[in-house]
Design an enzyme around this catalytic site. Structure first.
Site, PDB file in Angstrom:
ATOM      1  N   GLU C  61       0.803  -1.227   0.000  1.00  0.00           N
ATOM      2  CA  GLU C  61       0.000   0.000   0.000  1.00  0.00           C
ATOM      3  C   GLU C  61       0.835   1.276   0.000  1.00  0.00           C
ATOM      4  O   GLU C  61       0.470   2.264  -0.623  1.00  0.00           O
ATOM      5  CB  GLU C  61      -0.967  -0.012   1.196  1.00  0.00           C
ATOM      6  CG  GLU C  61      -2.127  -0.993   1.038  1.00  0.00           C
ATOM      7  CD  GLU C  61      -1.726  -2.444   1.269  1.00  0.00           C
ATOM      8  OE1 GLU C  61      -0.618  -2.699   1.787  1.00  0.00           O
ATOM      9  OE2 GLU C  61      -2.528  -3.336   0.927  1.00  0.00           O
ATOM     10  N   PHE C  84      -9.148  -1.031   1.324  1.00  0.00           N
ATOM     11  CA  PHE C  84      -9.812  -0.715   2.594  1.00  0.00           C
ATOM     12  C   PHE C  84      -9.234   0.581   3.149  1.00  0.00           C
ATOM     13  O   PHE C  84      -8.025   0.822   3.037  1.00  0.00           O
ATOM     14  CB  PHE C  84      -9.615  -1.846   3.605  1.00  0.00           C
ATOM     15  CG  PHE C  84     -10.403  -3.079   3.270  1.00  0.00           C
ATOM     16  CD1 PHE C  84     -11.709  -3.224   3.718  1.00  0.00           C
ATOM     17  CD2 PHE C  84      -9.856  -4.075   2.480  1.00  0.00           C
ATOM     18  CE1 PHE C  84     -12.446  -4.359   3.395  1.00  0.00           C
ATOM     19  CE2 PHE C  84     -10.595  -5.202   2.150  1.00  0.00           C
ATOM     20  CZ  PHE C  84     -11.892  -5.349   2.609  1.00  0.00           C
ATOM     21  N   ASP C  86      -8.685   1.246   6.091  1.00  0.00           N
ATOM     22  CA  ASP C  86      -7.722   0.906   7.150  1.00  0.00           C
ATOM     23  C   ASP C  86      -6.283   1.041   6.653  1.00  0.00           C
ATOM     24  O   ASP C  86      -5.380   1.356   7.417  1.00  0.00           O
ATOM     25  CB  ASP C  86      -7.935  -0.541   7.589  1.00  0.00           C
ATOM     26  CG  ASP C  86      -9.384  -0.809   7.954  1.00  0.00           C
ATOM     27  OD1 ASP C  86      -9.675  -0.939   9.139  1.00  0.00           O
ATOM     28  OD2 ASP C  86     -10.224  -0.841   7.032  1.00  0.00           O
ATOM     29  N   PHE C  87      -6.069   0.760   5.369  1.00  0.00           N
ATOM     30  CA  PHE C  87      -4.708   0.714   4.863  1.00  0.00           C
ATOM     31  C   PHE C  87      -4.106   2.104   4.692  1.00  0.00           C
ATOM     32  O   PHE C  87      -2.937   2.252   4.330  1.00  0.00           O
ATOM     33  CB  PHE C  87      -4.647  -0.098   3.565  1.00  0.00           C
ATOM     34  CG  PHE C  87      -5.215  -1.498   3.705  1.00  0.00           C
ATOM     35  CD1 PHE C  87      -5.322  -2.094   4.967  1.00  0.00           C
ATOM     36  CD2 PHE C  87      -5.658  -2.214   2.602  1.00  0.00           C
ATOM     37  CE1 PHE C  87      -5.855  -3.371   5.114  1.00  0.00           C
ATOM     38  CE2 PHE C  87      -6.178  -3.490   2.739  1.00  0.00           C
ATOM     39  CZ  PHE C  87      -6.296  -4.074   3.996  1.00  0.00           C
ATOM     40  N   HIS C 130     -10.577  -3.977   9.009  1.00  0.00           N
ATOM     41  CA  HIS C 130     -11.072  -3.816   7.636  1.00  0.00           C
ATOM     42  C   HIS C 130     -12.380  -3.035   7.624  1.00  0.00           C
ATOM     43  O   HIS C 130     -13.176  -3.164   6.717  1.00  0.00           O
ATOM     44  CB  HIS C 130     -11.302  -5.178   6.975  1.00  0.00           C
ATOM     45  CG  HIS C 130     -10.036  -5.879   6.599  1.00  0.00           C
ATOM     46  ND1 HIS C 130      -9.220  -6.480   7.520  1.00  0.00           N
ATOM     47  CD2 HIS C 130      -9.425  -6.040   5.394  1.00  0.00           C
ATOM     48  CE1 HIS C 130      -8.168  -7.012   6.903  1.00  0.00           C
ATOM     49  NE2 HIS C 130      -8.256  -6.750   5.610  1.00  0.00           N
TER      50      HIS C 130
END
Ligand code: TPP
Ligand code: MG
Lengths: 412, 315, 327
Positions: C61, C84, C86-87, C130
């Site tokens: 990422e 996502f 989150d990343f 996630h």
């Protein structure tokens, strides 16, 4: 999102009739564009838009009659799509349009002012009741006295709509003899008169004065030589003290000796105070107010001078808090500071039982001791007026008080 | 091997002399005058940047790491915007934002700038390399970094993809054996960063980084590979960090033998020039830098309005 | 031009396709995009634009976001689907430093178009790593634009705007709305401007300021409230940077009551900033404190039931609004 379009206030006009709409439903209008025409008792008027927008709905039709402030239509912000307008109107049919037949309400703009320009009433103005920030601002903006506002929120909280309701009740109070007279005057019976509607404060003062005039009040006058006082003012100890401050100081101390004058009248009892909370009547453009110097007996003449000056400045700048105005045990009124009036008789400040009035200082010829005989001299003097509630006090204690006060002032 | 033409040698030497003059000036300036930031001296480590930059076209993309100023000079930047930035003046490349931690850039010269969070150049350089691959514009992207920065995860993430996609990308490591005071051996089992190339299936080349001509030659080859669509190369230039990590670094950690084999890149390159050309070029460079330094000092200071500039572009 | 009913993700994809047809500097990269993308947004892209402009990548990422920054600086218009939200934390340096600050710290006033897609929020059991709502990070670091569409129409219109925007855009697609459907204009000139909120429901008693997954829930709550005589206005912010303060303040100065509803954590979520600014800028138009409704301040559980129990529901929104109206 829907905003009211209301018949504007125009001088003394109260009634109006819608002649015709000049903007159609759904039409986008610009500031200054004529929206509709009305006819009043005197003339016909084209009403222009204050701001740009879209006309959402004609509520009134040509020929309908209205009072000032009534809603004739609804508008929305420029660029609002017809779908959104329709959606908003759907909600309104149940709620607001039905209201038109109900109580008439003067709309009050509630737009955000830049924070720096907002001077809300202090929270304390609500006298311990909860009050919303909006209500604080509206009350200050429209000079609404919160004493006259009923809080209808949870636990008696005062909200913006409560303030507006009080304001509307005031603006739209039923036609009284006075307002009929005002209308008559404005109608040209006396074309050179200005109609000045009473402020909330004026109304409050009037009410209190009527109340005070019902009290059996007498006034005793006593001349006091101010030579010593003037000399004291020039001494290092007295420098900076005002005449009012010094007399108030002397009065506070004298009241400790004569507590019967430092008291409240109640129907069942007298409330006689061991400390002096001294009301000082202050003239402001909005009317008379009487802020209170707390524990006046503890202050020196100079301290009293400063305390009075501070309260007077607060009063003139509109910064008095409600707690500044309550709890006085005795009042001094000082019309002499405005002009050389000869007597200072006054109505009482109930429930207090006595009030000291200070007229102007005069330089008068008087007889003074000269060895065993008398000589003429010109001396500064003042004629103290002590008004008192004859229900509570007879002449004796009042004159005794005046004697004490006189000797204190003359022997400063 | 593609030996440099005499004219190119002259140009490289001139640029190295200009870099050297700025480096010496900054060592004095940070010692004696007000300086906002941390100057990471590159004096004595100019050969690798000058040699590598000489192998690039002006439209090739350079993403440098902030030791010294030789990358920018090598890629064609004038001393003035560099000095203006170092002194925090309005005529600096960042127009007043300050360059005590270097952020000078010139897109027209392919100088793309520095990311002071080390290791950020890897994916950025892959971005410009991918742009070139999509546009087929024949440009090459070079990501410069130190041995200490080879530990970053982005090194791996990026090269794994770049090698697979045969991006026109060069990883250029200046290995001076030190990460501030930590020795490379302490964080890497292999003393040679170039070894890492094997895992990605790309060439890893070690070169004497004090010798500008040697650096030039290996970079020319890497550039040729990249332009031909053959993918990335990892070049490791063995260099010497003559000074502290930053100007004023007390260097308690310094191994007394570290500088034993130090060779001055300017002297090495001078040996390839004829007659007194080197002396003439040094004199010329000193004069140029002195003029730029005066101009930078005389330039206006930024006011606070600079803070509110360049955040969003309005089309 | 006509409309078509389509899914939220498909609409986002349509916006992307239309812009890619018009501008060949746009390319998209992400994990699985060649095979149509994890959530179907990229369906069919590779057959039209080829592997040069539709790139699959590994689990990298930071590389993806950094590559976007580098390519954008070099004049391309990258779109990265991060899979996502989150990343964002894995690629923090590349997003909040490189994309946000590169031009600023180099003193460059030049265009830089890049779109980072962050699917955010609960989607029914994706677990605490996630399902994060990371949009507040984009509000905190200056230099980015931040959008969160709540309808298929906006998903398309905002995607098109983002690709015409000369600044990096964090495009948060709402996982919980991914399969929701709506009418989408097919006109290729249709866009939704960044920085403009939409009043989804007009009302006069209180303002619900919301975005993303909480828009449909707030609208449902408003309908319930209407039956109780409370007329709630619902504002869908759509963009968090820039935020349409004119719309928010105009509404609040009319209704005098406001609450912010979002799926992001309540503490230091977007609502904290919005509530703070409302009280700073319109305190004396308020009848009541500005309320905030967000996810409980605990990691989201993997269990789909517990996940829903942790974020605002139609019930909790209705209850809080009722409480607000009574203050
Ligand atoms: C991501 C990150 N971590 C740490 C630092 C602090 N730092 C600045 S320079 C430096 C040493 C870099 O070593 P190397 O890459 O070998 O370059 P050299 O200083 O030797 O030229 C460090 C740790 C930083 N700027 N960025
Ligand atoms: Mg090193």
């Amino acid at each position: 999102m829907l905003k009211d379009l209301c018949i504007p206030r125009m001088g003394s006009v109260e009634n109006a009739r819608l002649l015709q709409w000049r903007a159609a439903e759904g039409e986008t209008f610009t500031p200054g564009q004529v929206l509709y025409e009305i006819e009043t008792d005197k003339t016909s008027v084209e009403v222009e838009a204050d701001a740009g927008g879209v006309l959402a709905k004609h509520i009134a039709q040509a020929g309908d009659e209205f009072k000032v402030g009534d809603r004739v239509g609804l508008w929305v912000a420029p660029g609002t799509t017809p779908t959104l307008i329709a959606q908003a109107l759907k909600g309104q049919t149940v709620k607001a349009i039905a209201d038109v037949a109900g109580p008439k309400v003067v709309p009050v703009p509630t737009s955000v002012a830049p924070m720096a320009e907002v001077r809300p009433l202090p929270r304390a103005a609500a006298g311990g009741r909860r009050i919303s920030p909006l209500a604080r601002r509206l009350a200050a903006q429209h000079a609404v006295d919160l004493d006259h506002v009923a809080g209808t929120g949870v636990g008696g909280k005062i909200g913006g709509k409560d303030v507006l309701a009080a304001l509307n009740a005031h603006l739209l109070s039923p036609v009284t003899a006075e307002s009929a007279f005002a209308a008559e005057v404005a109608d040209g019976v006396s074309a050179d008169a200005d109609v000045l509607l009473h402020s909330m404060r004026r109304r409050a003062i009037a009410q209190r004065m009527v109340q005070a005039s019902a009290i059996p009040t007498l006034t005793a006058d006593m001349a006091v030589d101010l030579t010593a006082l003037m000399a004291f003012r020039k001494s290092s100890q007295g420098r900076g003290a005002s005449v009012l401050g010094m007399i108030a100081h002397a009065a506070a101390v004298a009241l400790l000796e004569h507590p019967r004058l430092n008291a409240h009248w109640r129907d069942d009892a007298m409330l006689q105070f061991r400390t002096v909370h001294l009301g000082i009547a202050v003239d402001t453009p909005e009317g008379l107010v009487v802020p209170v110097v707390r524990h006046a007996e503890r202050l020196s003449a100079l301290g009293m001078t400063e305390a009075i000056a501070a309260l007077a400045a607060k009063a003139r700048n509109g910064f008095l808090r409600p707690e500044d105005l309550v709890g006085g045990s005795f009042t001094i009124s000082n019309p002499g500071s405005v002009g050389p009036v000869l007597r200072a008789e006054a109505l009482l400040n109930p429930p207090q039982v006595a009030l000291l009035g200070l007229p102007g200082i005069v330089h008068a010829p008087c007889a003074v001791r000269d060895g065993d005989g008398w000589a003429m001299a010109v001396r500064p003097s003042i004629c103290l007026s002590l008004s008192f509630d004859h229900r509570a006090l007879d002449g004796g204690p009042v004159i005794a008080f005046l004697n004490t006060l006189k000797s204190r002032i003359e022997s400063l | 091997m593609a030996a440099p033409e005499p004219a190119l040698l002259t140009d490289m030497f001139h640029k190295m002399a200009v870099s050297r003059a700025i480096e010496l000036l900054m060592l004095r300036h940070t010692r004696e005058e007000r300086f906002s930031g941390w100057w990471h001296p590159g004096e004595g480590q100019e050969a690798a940047p000058i040699g590598a930059a000489a192998a690039l076209r002006s439209d090739d993309y350079l993403w440098y790491q902030g030791r010294g100023c030789a990358w920018a000079i090598g890629k064609g930047m004038d001393p003035l915007p560099i000095l203006g930035d170092l002194l925090g003046k309005m005529n600096g490349a960042t127009r007043g934002k300050g360059g005590g931690v270097p952020h000078w850039s010139d897109y027209g010269l392919g100088i793309m700038g520095e990311g002071a969070t080390l290791g950020s150049v890897y994916p950025l350089a892959a971005g410009s390399a991918l742009a070139s691959k999509i546009r087929k514009d024949g440009r090459v992207s070079l990501a410069d970094f130190g041995d200490g920065t080879a530990s970053r995860g982005t090194f791996h993430e990026t090269m794994m993809h770049a090698a697979a996609w045969k991006l026109p990308l060069i990883y250029f490591c200046e290995n001076n054996g030190l990460l501030v005071g930590t020795r490379t051996e302490h964080v890497s089992a292999s003393a040679d960063i170039a070894n890492l190339a094997k895992g990605y299936g790309i060439p890893g080349v070690i070169v004497d980084g004090q010798d500008a001509v040697a650096v030039y030659e290996v970079t020319v080859e890497a550039v040729a590979r990249a332009r031909a669509g053959e993918g990335p190369t990892l070049i490791e230039a063995k260099v010497t960090r003559k000074h502290g990590h930053y100007a004023g670094d007390p260097q308690h950690y310094r191994d007394p033998d570290y500088l034993k084999d130090y060779r001055d890149p300017l002297e090495l390159l001078a040996a390839r020039l004829s007659g007194n050309e080197a002396a003439r070029l040094i004199e010329q460079a000193d004069a140029e830098v002195a003029v730029a330094y005066e101009a930078a000092k005389a330039a206006p200071e930024p006011d606070a309005s600079v803070i509110e500039r360049d955040l969003y572009h309005v089309a | 031009m006509s409309h078509e009913v389509m899914g939220y993700n498909a609409a986002m994809g349509l916006g992307l396709v239309e812009e890619m047809r018009a501008d060949d500097s746009i390319f998209i990269m992400g994990q699985g995009v060649v095979t149509g993308g994890w959530f179907g947004m990229e369906k069919g892209l590779v057959s039209e634009f080829g592997t040069d402009r539709v790139l699959d990548c590994g689990i990298a990422e930071a590389f993806e976001a950094g590559l976007a920054a580098g390519a954008a600086i070099a004049g391309m218009k990258p779109v990265i689907n991060m899979g996502f939200g989150d990343f964002a934390l894995i690629a923090g340096d590349e997003i909040y430093h490189k994309l946000a600050k590169w031009r600023y710290m180099h003193g460059l006033d030049v265009p830089m178009t890049a779109v980072i897609i962050f699917p955010i929020g609960a989607m029914g059991g994706a677990g605490p790593e996630h399902s994060s709502c990371t949009e507040v990070l984009g509000m905190h670091f200056p230099g980015l634009k931040v959008v969160v569409p709540s309808t298929a129409e906006d998903a398309k219109g905002l995607m098109k705007s983002a690709l015409r925007e000369p600044n990096p855009v964090l495009f948060h697609s709402v996982q919980g709305l991914g399969w929701s459907r709506g009418e989408v204009p097919l006109d290729p000139d249709f866009i939704v401007p960044i920085g403009k909120a939409a009043t989804r429901r007009a009302g006069s008693d209180l303002s619900i300021i919301t975005y993303g997954s909480m828009v449909p829930r707030s609208l449902e709550a408003a309908e319930r409230l209407a039956s109780e005589g409370v007329d709630a206005e619902v504002i869908d912010l759509r963009s968090l940077v820039p935020l349409d303060w004119d719309c928010v303040l105009e509404s609040v100065t009319r209704t005098h009551r406001a609450m912010v509803v979002h799926e992001a954590f309540r503490t230091a979520g977007p609502g904290a900033e919005i509530a703070a600014q409302i009280q700073e800028r319109a305190f004396f138009d308020l009848e009541a404190p500005v309320l905030r409704l967000g996810a409980k301040d605990f990691p989201l559980c993997q269990s789909a039931e517990l996940e829903q129990a942790a974020i605002p529901s139609v019930d909790t929104i209705t209850g809080e609004a009722r409480r607000l109206a009574a203050i």
